[in-house]
Design a protein around this motif. Structure first.
Motif, PDB file in Angstrom:
ATOM      1  N   ALA A  21       0.847  -1.194   0.000  1.00 54.39           N
ATOM      2  CA  ALA A  21       0.000   0.000   0.000  1.00 54.39           C
ATOM      3  C   ALA A  21       0.878   1.237   0.000  1.00 54.39           C
ATOM      4  O   ALA A  21       1.893   1.290   0.686  1.00 54.39           O
ATOM      5  CB  ALA A  21      -0.914   0.006   1.214  1.00 54.39           C
ATOM      6  N   GLU A  22       0.446   2.238  -0.775  1.00 58.60           N
ATOM      7  CA  GLU A  22       1.150   3.522  -0.763  1.00 58.60           C
ATOM      8  C   GLU A  22       0.532   4.351   0.353  1.00 58.60           C
ATOM      9  O   GLU A  22      -0.675   4.319   0.561  1.00 58.60           O
ATOM     10  CB  GLU A  22       0.957   4.209  -2.112  1.00 58.60           C
ATOM     11  CG  GLU A  22       1.679   5.521  -2.244  1.00 58.60           C
ATOM     12  CD  GLU A  22       1.215   6.285  -3.476  1.00 58.60           C
ATOM     13  OE1 GLU A  22       0.695   5.659  -4.415  1.00 58.60           O
ATOM     14  OE2 GLU A  22       1.358   7.519  -3.483  1.00 58.60           O
ATOM     15  N   SER A  38       4.996  11.312   6.536  1.00 62.59           N
ATOM     16  CA  SER A  38       4.831  12.246   5.418  1.00 62.59           C
ATOM     17  C   SER A  38       4.395  11.516   4.155  1.00 62.59           C
ATOM     18  O   SER A  38       3.577  12.002   3.407  1.00 62.59           O
ATOM     19  CB  SER A  38       6.116  13.018   5.160  1.00 62.59           C
ATOM     20  OG  SER A  38       7.089  12.163   4.612  1.00 62.59           O
ATOM     21  N   SER A  39       4.975  10.380   3.880  1.00 65.37           N
ATOM     22  CA  SER A  39       4.541   9.547   2.747  1.00 65.37           C
ATOM     23  C   SER A  39       5.436   8.327   2.769  1.00 65.37           C
ATOM     24  O   SER A  39       6.443   8.320   3.456  1.00 65.37           O
ATOM     25  CB  SER A  39       4.643  10.265   1.409  1.00 65.37           C
ATOM     26  OG  SER A  39       5.965  10.607   1.133  1.00 65.37           O
ATOM     27  N   GLY A  40       5.070   7.306   2.025  1.00 64.63           N
ATOM     28  CA  GLY A  40       5.906   6.112   2.035  1.00 64.63           C
ATOM     29  C   GLY A  40       5.117   4.925   1.548  1.00 64.63           C
ATOM     30  O   GLY A  40       4.132   5.086   0.820  1.00 64.63           O
ATOM     31  N   PHE A  41       5.564   3.753   1.936  1.00 69.58           N
ATOM     32  CA  PHE A  41       4.884   2.525   1.533  1.00 69.58           C
ATOM     33  C   PHE A  41       4.817   1.566   2.699  1.00 69.58           C
ATOM     34  O   PHE A  41       5.639   1.630   3.614  1.00 69.58           O
ATOM     35  CB  PHE A  41       5.657   1.835   0.395  1.00 69.58           C
ATOM     36  CG  PHE A  41       5.554   2.551  -0.901  1.00 69.58           C
ATOM     37  CD1 PHE A  41       6.487   3.503  -1.245  1.00 69.58           C
ATOM     38  CD2 PHE A  41       4.515   2.273  -1.772  1.00 69.58           C
ATOM     39  CE1 PHE A  41       6.391   4.174  -2.444  1.00 69.58           C
ATOM     40  CE2 PHE A  41       4.426   2.937  -2.972  1.00 69.58           C
ATOM     41  CZ  PHE A  41       5.358   3.893  -3.309  1.00 69.58           C
ATOM     42  N   ILE A  83       7.142  -1.009   7.127  1.00 66.53           N
ATOM     43  CA  ILE A  83       6.616   0.317   6.830  1.00 66.53           C
ATOM     44  C   ILE A  83       7.818   1.193   6.546  1.00 66.53           C
ATOM     45  O   ILE A  83       8.722   1.307   7.384  1.00 66.53           O
ATOM     46  CB  ILE A  83       5.840   0.885   8.027  1.00 66.53           C
ATOM     47  CG1 ILE A  83       4.802  -0.130   8.472  1.00 66.53           C
ATOM     48  CG2 ILE A  83       5.182   2.193   7.646  1.00 66.53           C
ATOM     49  CD1 ILE A  83       4.087   0.272   9.731  1.00 66.53           C
ATOM     50  N   ILE A  84       7.850   1.791   5.365  1.00 67.33           N
ATOM     51  CA  ILE A  84       8.959   2.690   5.082  1.00 67.33           C
ATOM     52  C   ILE A  84       8.401   4.077   4.821  1.00 67.33           C
ATOM     53  O   ILE A  84       7.431   4.239   4.098  1.00 67.33           O
ATOM     54  CB  ILE A  84       9.804   2.212   3.894  1.00 67.33           C
ATOM     55  CG1 ILE A  84       8.964   1.974   2.676  1.00 67.33           C
ATOM     56  CG2 ILE A  84      10.529   0.955   4.235  1.00 67.33           C
ATOM     57  CD1 ILE A  84       9.793   1.580   1.487  1.00 67.33           C
TER      58      ILE A  84
END
Lengths: 70, 202
Positions: free
Chosen positions: B112-113, B133-136, B147-148
């Motif tokens: 998931a994005e 902030s954002s990641g995958f 989770i990155i």
């Protein structure tokens, strides 16, 4: 590839995911409280030296220390 | 050239004896990791120990258990630090682009994005929240979740005034934007700041 697939608005405007992700990260960092904010901004500074090449020879390099917002 | 070397080495039994000491602790790891490579190596160069391949340094991913495990193992990493490293938790709620997604042990394998939002880690009675902030997020079938994120901060490190100022600034930028790129940047600013706002107030 379906060019009418639902693309995110930033990709439709020509931005890549990395650019989008870095912009988001910069915005979050700018909203931090004081000691954390200076830590985060100093952590993300980059230092590099650039030299332009003309006629196959490098000119004198310039050293830059950029912070991520630039 | 190397073949000659091994033949020469074979004649000198002293050197052969000296080459032995490390073979016992190497071969066990290598056999499981890269059996075909070590077999091929030993056929050609029997006296020199095979080099360690990256496979022997990596820990293999635990296999998918037949019954659902009781805990979810989470790796939460940032470019400059690892916030959680193989931590066993009950549940994490991630801010995916399709909405807040709750991940429990036994979740189906998913990629998931993430959108800017709040990530909460539930362990027993305690909940730790981070703004991402954002990641995958990569959820594997064996109840491991990776989770990155590029930037993740605990909520108490955020300054509400700066968030409000940013929101106002980007709303005005959107109305004054001309090119597509400027509009996109202003829209991103609005999205991020409103997510920050709801994280702080919600």
């Amino acid at each position: 590839m379906a060019s009418n697939a639902a693309v995110p608005f930033w990709r439709a405007a020509g931005m890549t995911y990395i650019t989008y992700s870095n912009i988001c990260a910069n915005l979050v960092r700018n909203c931090l409280k004081e000691p954390y904010k200076t830590e985060a901004l100093s952590r993300e500074r980059v230092h590099f030296s650039i030299s332009k090449w003309t006629d196959g020879k490098p000119e004198k390099p310039t050293i830059r220390s950029d912070s991520p917002a630039e | 050239m190397l073949r000659q070397a091994s033949r020469l080495l074979a004649r000198r039994s002293i050197l052969a004896a000296r080459a032995r000491p490390f073979s016992t602790d190497l071969s066990a790891a290598d056999q499981t990791a890269d059996a075909t490579f070590t077999e091929a190596w030993n056929k050609v160069i029997p006296n020199i120990d095979p080099p360690k391949t990256p496979l022997s340094f990596m820990k293999p991913r635990p296999p998918t258990p037949s019954s659902i495990p009781s805990k979810l193992t989470v790796n939460f990493v940032l470019p400059y630090a690892s916030a959680l490293a193989t931590k066993e938790v009950d549940m994490v709620i991630v801010p995916a682009t399709t909405g807040q997604m709750g991940v429990l042990p036994g979740h189906v394998a998913t990629i998931a994005e993430l959108k800017p939002g709040v990530l909460s880690v539930h362990e027993g009675n305690e909940v730790t929240k981070y703004f991402v902030s954002s990641g995958f997020v990569f959820i594997h079938a064996n109840s491991f979740a990776d989770i990155i994120a590029v930037e993740a901060v605990p909520l108490d490190q955020l300054d509400a005034n700066l968030v409000q100022k940013g929101l106002a600034e980007f709303t005005s930028k959107l109305s004054s934007a001309t090119t597509d790129l400027e509009k996109a940047e202003a829209q991103i600013g609005i999205d991020v700041h409103s997510a920050l706002n709801s994280a702080l107030t919600g």
